[in-house]
Design a protein around this motif. Structure first.
Motif, PDB file in Angstrom:
ATOM      1  N   UNK A 134       0.942  -0.919  -0.032  1.00  0.00           N
ATOM      2  CA  UNK A 134      -0.179   0.197  -0.115  1.00  0.00           C
ATOM      3  C   UNK A 134       1.242   1.294  -0.236  1.00  0.00           C
ATOM      4  N   UNK A 135       2.103   0.980   0.664  1.00  0.00           N
ATOM      5  CA  UNK A 135       3.000   2.209   0.804  1.00  0.00           C
ATOM      6  C   UNK A 135       3.104   2.683  -0.867  1.00  0.00           C
ATOM      7  N   UNK A 149     -12.477  17.836  -8.248  1.00  0.00           N
ATOM      8  CA  UNK A 149     -13.260  16.296  -7.524  1.00  0.00           C
ATOM      9  C   UNK A 149     -12.094  15.118  -7.990  1.00  0.00           C
ATOM     10  N   UNK A 150     -11.317  14.867  -8.601  1.00  0.00           N
ATOM     11  CA  UNK A 150     -10.709  13.733  -8.417  1.00  0.00           C
ATOM     12  C   UNK A 150      -9.178  14.092  -7.212  1.00  0.00           C
ATOM     13  N   UNK A 151      -8.985  15.096  -6.878  1.00  0.00           N
ATOM     14  CA  UNK A 151      -7.891  15.409  -5.751  1.00  0.00           C
ATOM     15  C   UNK A 151      -8.374  15.329  -4.812  1.00  0.00           C
ATOM     16  N   UNK A 152      -9.968  15.705  -4.442  1.00  0.00           N
ATOM     17  CA  UNK A 152     -10.171  15.136  -3.193  1.00  0.00           C
ATOM     18  C   UNK A 152     -10.438  13.638  -3.273  1.00  0.00           C
ATOM     19  N   UNK A 153     -10.905  12.898  -3.864  1.00  0.00           N
ATOM     20  CA  UNK A 153     -10.967  11.971  -4.132  1.00  0.00           C
ATOM     21  C   UNK A 153      -9.342  11.103  -3.219  1.00  0.00           C
ATOM     22  N   UNK A 154      -8.579  11.423  -4.564  1.00  0.00           N
ATOM     23  CA  UNK A 154      -7.154  11.418  -4.365  1.00  0.00           C
ATOM     24  C   UNK A 154      -6.223  11.525  -2.938  1.00  0.00           C
ATOM     25  N   UNK A 181      -5.067   8.495   2.250  1.00  0.00           N
ATOM     26  CA  UNK A 181      -5.039   8.473   4.022  1.00  0.00           C
ATOM     27  C   UNK A 181      -5.946   7.432   3.979  1.00  0.00           C
ATOM     28  N   UNK A 182      -6.099   6.399   3.737  1.00  0.00           N
ATOM     29  CA  UNK A 182      -6.935   4.932   3.905  1.00  0.00           C
ATOM     30  C   UNK A 182      -5.559   3.841   3.991  1.00  0.00           C
ATOM     31  N   UNK A 183      -6.350   3.194   5.029  1.00  0.00           N
ATOM     32  CA  UNK A 183      -5.615   2.159   5.531  1.00  0.00           C
ATOM     33  C   UNK A 183      -6.116   0.955   5.195  1.00  0.00           C
ATOM     34  N   UNK A 184      -6.446   0.906   4.191  1.00  0.00           N
ATOM     35  CA  UNK A 184      -7.654  -0.714   3.539  1.00  0.00           C
ATOM     36  C   UNK A 184      -6.690  -0.728   2.036  1.00  0.00           C
ATOM     37  N   UNK A 185      -7.166  -2.052   1.918  1.00  0.00           N
ATOM     38  CA  UNK A 185      -6.365  -1.712   0.253  1.00  0.00           C
ATOM     39  C   UNK A 185      -8.106  -1.352  -0.257  1.00  0.00           C
ATOM     40  N   UNK A 204     -10.667   0.191   0.372  1.00  0.00           N
ATOM     41  CA  UNK A 204     -11.306   2.132   0.173  1.00  0.00           C
ATOM     42  C   UNK A 204     -10.193   2.473  -0.288  1.00  0.00           C
ATOM     43  N   UNK A 205      -8.914   1.995  -0.624  1.00  0.00           N
ATOM     44  CA  UNK A 205      -7.591   2.697  -1.169  1.00  0.00           C
ATOM     45  C   UNK A 205      -8.419   3.016  -2.683  1.00  0.00           C
ATOM     46  N   UNK A 206      -8.273   1.638  -3.288  1.00  0.00           N
ATOM     47  CA  UNK A 206      -8.767   1.578  -4.484  1.00  0.00           C
ATOM     48  C   UNK A 206     -10.490   2.084  -5.184  1.00  0.00           C
ATOM     49  N   UNK A 207     -11.323   2.154  -4.313  1.00  0.00           N
ATOM     50  CA  UNK A 207     -12.336   2.521  -4.278  1.00  0.00           C
ATOM     51  C   UNK A 207     -11.945   4.074  -4.401  1.00  0.00           C
ATOM     52  N   UNK A 208     -11.287   4.448  -3.706  1.00  0.00           N
ATOM     53  CA  UNK A 208     -11.394   6.262  -3.609  1.00  0.00           C
ATOM     54  C   UNK A 208     -10.287   6.790  -4.974  1.00  0.00           C
ATOM     55  N   UNK A 209      -9.456   5.882  -5.491  1.00  0.00           N
ATOM     56  CA  UNK A 209      -9.546   5.664  -6.718  1.00  0.00           C
ATOM     57  C   UNK A 209     -10.133   5.181  -8.092  1.00  0.00           C
ATOM     58  N   UNK A 210     -11.110   4.783  -7.632  1.00  0.00           N
ATOM     59  CA  UNK A 210     -12.215   4.558  -9.036  1.00  0.00           C
ATOM     60  C   UNK A 210     -13.203   5.964  -9.377  1.00  0.00           C
TER      61      UNK A 210
END
Length: 281
Positions: free
Chosen positions: A8-9, A229-234, A239-243, A245-251
């Motif tokens: 993740x890092x 809007x994209x920057x807000x999600x990125x 700040x996500x610690x779970x894969x 959630x990280x993937x959902x925000x990138x999507x």
């Protein structure tokens, strides 16, 4: 499954580079908007100093009412003009002729003066118009009451045909002492100095439209909103610690960029991108 293990890092490190690129793109909007919509130029000055005559001379037509009676202009008169620079190509300027600033008991004129002050403070370039036949004290008094940066101001001396060169030199010296370095001497009656003023406007505009070679800039508000809007999600993904959630925000960031990309990302493409996350498995 034979899938390379993801850190993740490491993903966040890679994502940080894209965030930096998008932030630069977002910051380009202020320049892009001026290129697309026009550079705001406001004429400001005491009553009857020749603002409307100068306005008409720049446009090449009688757009504002010109009269010897002070306070003729009550509301803001706007018009666009395109000027061509040697290196910059065509630039669009949006000129605003404003009411002369003075104390008045006329409610309509008071509102016009208030509008003039607000327009000057918000303008990209302010044409501070000074009558060569007037005393220096009025010029100093007006400038000290304006909320305008000297860096975005061009001082225009008007009615130069009515005074001697010594008087013009004295005005230039006193104006320089106010911190104003861009000074153009004009005569609307003779048409003198108008070309020089147009060149000065193009020169002063360089800081608003300067762009690097091959640089992409945003010119539409909907594109700025897509990037932000994209920057807000990125930022949330960072700040996500779970894969998952990280993937959902990138999507969601990719979906936000659709108006900028000009196409809708297919579900198959998104599935291909995010298959390595094994969401739901």
């Amino acid at each position: 499954q034979d899938i390379e293990e993801l850190e993740l890092n490491k993903l966040k490190k890679d994502l940080a580079e894209h965030i930096s690129t998008l932030k630069k793109l977002s910051q380009s909007f202020q320049r892009g908007f001026r290129i697309q919509d026009g550079i705001q130029v406001v004429l400001i000055g005491n009553p009857n100093v020749g603002k409307s005559s100068l306005f008409n001379e720049l446009l090449g037509e009688d757009r504002s009412i010109v009269n010897s009676q002070a306070g003729t202009t009550r509301d803001i008169v706007r018009e666009s003009l395109t000027l061509k620079g040697k290196k910059t190509g065509s630039l669009t300027f949006k000129f605003s002729d404003t009411a002369g600033i003075r104390l008045s008991e006329d409610e309509i004129e008071i509102e016009g003066v208030n509008k003039a002050r607000r327009a000057a403070s918000m303008a990209d370039i302010c044409l501070f118009t000074v009558d060569c036949t007037e005393g220096v004290k009025k010029t100093k008094a007006l400038w000290n009451h304006l909320d305008v940066s000297p860096d975005k101001t061009v001082c225009v001396l008007t009615k130069a045909d009515l005074v001697s060169s010594e008087i013009i030199d004295n005005h230039q010296k006193n104006i320089s002492n106010l911190g104003l370095k861009n000074i153009v001497v004009t005569s609307s009656k003779l048409g003198d100095g108008i070309s020089e003023l147009a060149s000065k406007l193009v020169q002063t505009s360089q800081c608003f439209i300067k762009r690097s070679e091959n640089e992409f800039i945003l010119t539409k508000l909907e594109h700025l909103e897509a990037v932000d809007g994209a920057l807000e999600h990125l930022d949330r993904a960072m700040n996500c610690q779970e894969y998952e959630l990280f993937a959902a925000d990138v999507r969601q960031a990719l979906f936000s960029l659709n108006p900028l990309i000009g196409e809708t990302l297919s579900e198959d493409l998104l599935n291909e991108i995010f298959s390595q996350f094994c969401i739901g498995k």
